[in-house]
Design a protein around this motif. Structure first.
Motif, mmCIF file in Angstrom:
data_model
loop_
_atom_site.group_PDB
_atom_site.id
_atom_site.type_symbol
_atom_site.label_atom_id
_atom_site.label_comp_id
_atom_site.label_asym_id
_atom_site.label_seq_id
_atom_site.Cartn_x
_atom_site.Cartn_y
_atom_site.Cartn_z
ATOM 1 N N ARG A 11 0.827 -1.194 0.000
ATOM 2 C CA ARG A 11 0.000 0.000 0.000
ATOM 3 C C ARG A 11 0.867 1.252 0.000
ATOM 4 O O ARG A 11 1.971 1.248 0.531
ATOM 5 C CB ARG A 11 -0.890 0.008 1.245
ATOM 6 N N PRO A 12 0.350 2.349 -0.555
ATOM 7 C CA PRO A 12 1.089 3.617 -0.457
ATOM 8 C C PRO A 12 1.155 4.059 0.997
ATOM 9 O O PRO A 12 0.198 3.879 1.762
ATOM 10 C CB PRO A 12 0.255 4.573 -1.310
ATOM 11 N N ILE A 16 0.824 9.520 0.805
ATOM 12 C CA ILE A 16 -0.555 10.003 0.915
ATOM 13 C C ILE A 16 -0.612 11.242 1.800
ATOM 14 O O ILE A 16 -1.279 12.231 1.469
ATOM 15 C CB ILE A 16 -1.483 8.908 1.492
ATOM 16 N N TYR A 17 0.092 11.195 2.918
ATOM 17 C CA TYR A 17 0.082 12.328 3.847
ATOM 18 C C TYR A 17 0.780 13.543 3.232
ATOM 19 O O TYR A 17 0.326 14.685 3.420
ATOM 20 C CB TYR A 17 0.762 11.932 5.155
ATOM 21 N N TYR A 113 -3.039 12.213 -7.340
ATOM 22 C CA TYR A 113 -4.113 11.441 -6.708
ATOM 23 C C TYR A 113 -4.683 10.391 -7.655
ATOM 24 O O TYR A 113 -5.158 9.340 -7.201
ATOM 25 C CB TYR A 113 -5.203 12.379 -6.205
ATOM 26 N N LEU A 116 -2.293 7.558 -7.220
ATOM 27 C CA LEU A 116 -2.512 6.911 -5.930
ATOM 28 C C LEU A 116 -3.816 6.111 -5.928
ATOM 29 O O LEU A 116 -3.885 5.019 -5.344
ATOM 30 C CB LEU A 116 -2.545 7.962 -4.820
ATOM 31 N N VAL A 124 -6.288 4.821 -0.075
ATOM 32 C CA VAL A 124 -5.975 6.237 -0.280
ATOM 33 C C VAL A 124 -7.176 7.105 0.084
ATOM 34 O O VAL A 124 -7.034 8.144 0.748
ATOM 35 C CB VAL A 124 -5.544 6.485 -1.737
ATOM 36 N N THR A 125 -8.368 6.700 -0.338
ATOM 37 C CA THR A 125 -9.568 7.479 -0.027
ATOM 38 C C THR A 125 -9.827 7.503 1.470
ATOM 39 O O THR A 125 -10.139 8.554 2.046
ATOM 40 C CB THR A 125 -10.786 6.884 -0.750
ATOM 41 N N THR A 128 -7.243 9.748 3.177
ATOM 42 C CA THR A 128 -7.493 11.154 2.841
ATOM 43 C C THR A 128 -8.648 11.717 3.646
ATOM 44 O O THR A 128 -8.583 12.851 4.149
ATOM 45 C CB THR A 128 -7.765 11.296 1.340
ATOM 46 N N LEU A 386 -11.035 10.602 -6.474
ATOM 47 C CA LEU A 386 -10.968 9.493 -5.524
ATOM 48 C C LEU A 386 -12.291 8.735 -5.471
ATOM 49 O O LEU A 386 -12.307 7.509 -5.271
ATOM 50 C CB LEU A 386 -10.613 10.010 -4.132
#
Length: 402
Positions: A11-12, A16-17, A113, A116, A124-125, A128, A386
């Protein structure tokens, strides 16, 4: 002989942050905190470079994943490309550089995005939306100290204006409801809603409150909820109790401000912050240049309403004035494609995170009818992307719609 188990792709992580921080920071400049660093003064430069490096360094971890809805990116980038191209026929005295840089920045963030989301859309969603919730608490606590307020006592924080503040507050409200439903109705996630609504009112942003109403109506029509009183009694009672506590303890602090801003100025005097003048100018320029518009930043160059009124404060009207029918078609096509991709994804695999991102994106889009420029709509594009792009998740079972 048993088949070897499939190892899901990684996973990323921190990217993401970093992407969220870059999107939220916007056009923040170091001069606001008393620093002056050439080239790096605009925080977008180091943030975007770091974000690009993170994507490149982690690209080898992206496994082969089936994704749907990727076609929604094409009309969005087509709109951005057309806006950049419109600098060719912009008025000779129009300063197109800064606005072109803003559009390139939005396109970069949307593409990040998109990458991602194709990597792991659910994760990711979800992260976020959690970041939006954390940001709402940070902004509210910063504003409650009294620092960063705008003239007239309007609440703002961390260098952003009241219209930025209200967006973060309402995103906090929506994500509070999301976390409450996702957690299995744990009441602690609702504690922030009265505080965030108080902050939204204290911002004095009438457009933000109107956008919240628009989003609420759209959500009620789409969801068509069937109230189950035994389920909503406890959260409703908690929210009423917390709201009364906020009104009693903090209400007198902004009572006069609410009276003057929302009632006397808006209802009594019809004060619109010159939005009627801006909208009228935008329509006039659209009819004068109906096909291609005036070109990027043509509104400010031709209308010449002063530095305080450099843009229309309405995304569709701004695109119409500076992009004409072609720009409006591309904007409508981008929104339609996002809506179509989202509906297809929800029919295949309903997802609470995607639906919440869609409502957050709709809210930001609604605020763009009353305030902001092209760059200020970046969160709308990000959240809608997203919501529209879904990747197959080997970890989770079938999701259920809320």
């Amino acid at each position: 002989m048993t088949a070897p188990a499939l190892v899901p792709p990684a996973r990323p992580g921190v990217v993401i942050y970093l992407a969220f921080f870059a999107a939220l920071a916007g056009r923040f400049v170091l001069t606001r905190v008393g620093l002056e660093v050439p080239l790096l003064n605009d925080v977008r430069v180091p943030l975007y470079i770091g974000l690009m490096l993170c994507i490149l360094l982690e690209s080898h971890r992206i496994g082969p994943r089936a994704a749907t809805g990727g076609y929604c990116l094409l009309p969005i980038m087509g709109l951005f490309g057309y806006q950049l191209l419109s600098a060719v026929w912009a008025p000779s005295h129009a300063v197109t550089g800064p606005m072109s840089a803003d559009i390139v920045a939005v396109a970069f963030l949307v593409f990040v995005y998109y990458v991602l989301a194709r990597w792991d859309s659910d994760h990711v969603t979800r992260v976020t939306l959690e970041c939006c919730h954390i940001a709402a608490w940070v902004y509210f606590l910063a504003a409650s100290t009294g620092r960063g307020h705008a003239p007239g006592g309007r609440w703002a924080a961390l260098g952003g204006g009241p219209n930025v503040f209200v967006r973060v507050m309402i995103l906090g409200v929506i994500t509070s409801l999301y976390l409450y439903v996702r957690s299995g109705d744990k009441l602690r996630w609702l504690i922030g809603i009265p505080a965030f609504l108080f902050g939204a009112v204290a911002s004095g942003s009438r457009g933000g409150m109107a956008a919240l109403a628009i989003t609420g109506v759209i959500a009620l029509i789409a969801i068509r909820p069937r109230p189950r009183w035994e389920r909503i009694a406890r959260p409703a009672g908690l929210l009423v109790l917390l709201s009364l506590m906020v009104i009693v303890t903090a209400g007198p602090m902004i009572a006069g401000f609410v009276q003057s801003r929302f009632i006397e100025a808006t209802v009594g005097q019809g004060y619109t912050s010159d939005r009627d003048v801006l909208f009228a100018w935008a329509l006039r320029l659209f009819w004068q240049h109906p096909l291609l518009g005036t070109g990027i930043n043509g509104f400010h160059a031709i209308a010449d309403l002063g530095e305080g009124e450099r843009y229309v404060h309405n995304l569709p009207l701004s695109v119409a004035a500076e992009g004409g029918f072609v720009g409006m078609f591309l904007l409508g096509l981008a929104w339609f494609t996002l809506w179509h991709a989202y509906l297809r994804a929800q029919r295949r695999r309903p997802c609470l995170s995607a639906r919440t991102a869609a409502y957050c994106g709709i809210f930001i889009g609604a605020t763009s009818l009353f305030s902001g420029d092209y760059f200020d709509a970046r969160l709308m594009w990000i959240l809608l992307v997203l919501a529209a792009i879904r990747t197959a998740s080997p970890r989770a079972g079938p999701a259920s719609a809320p």
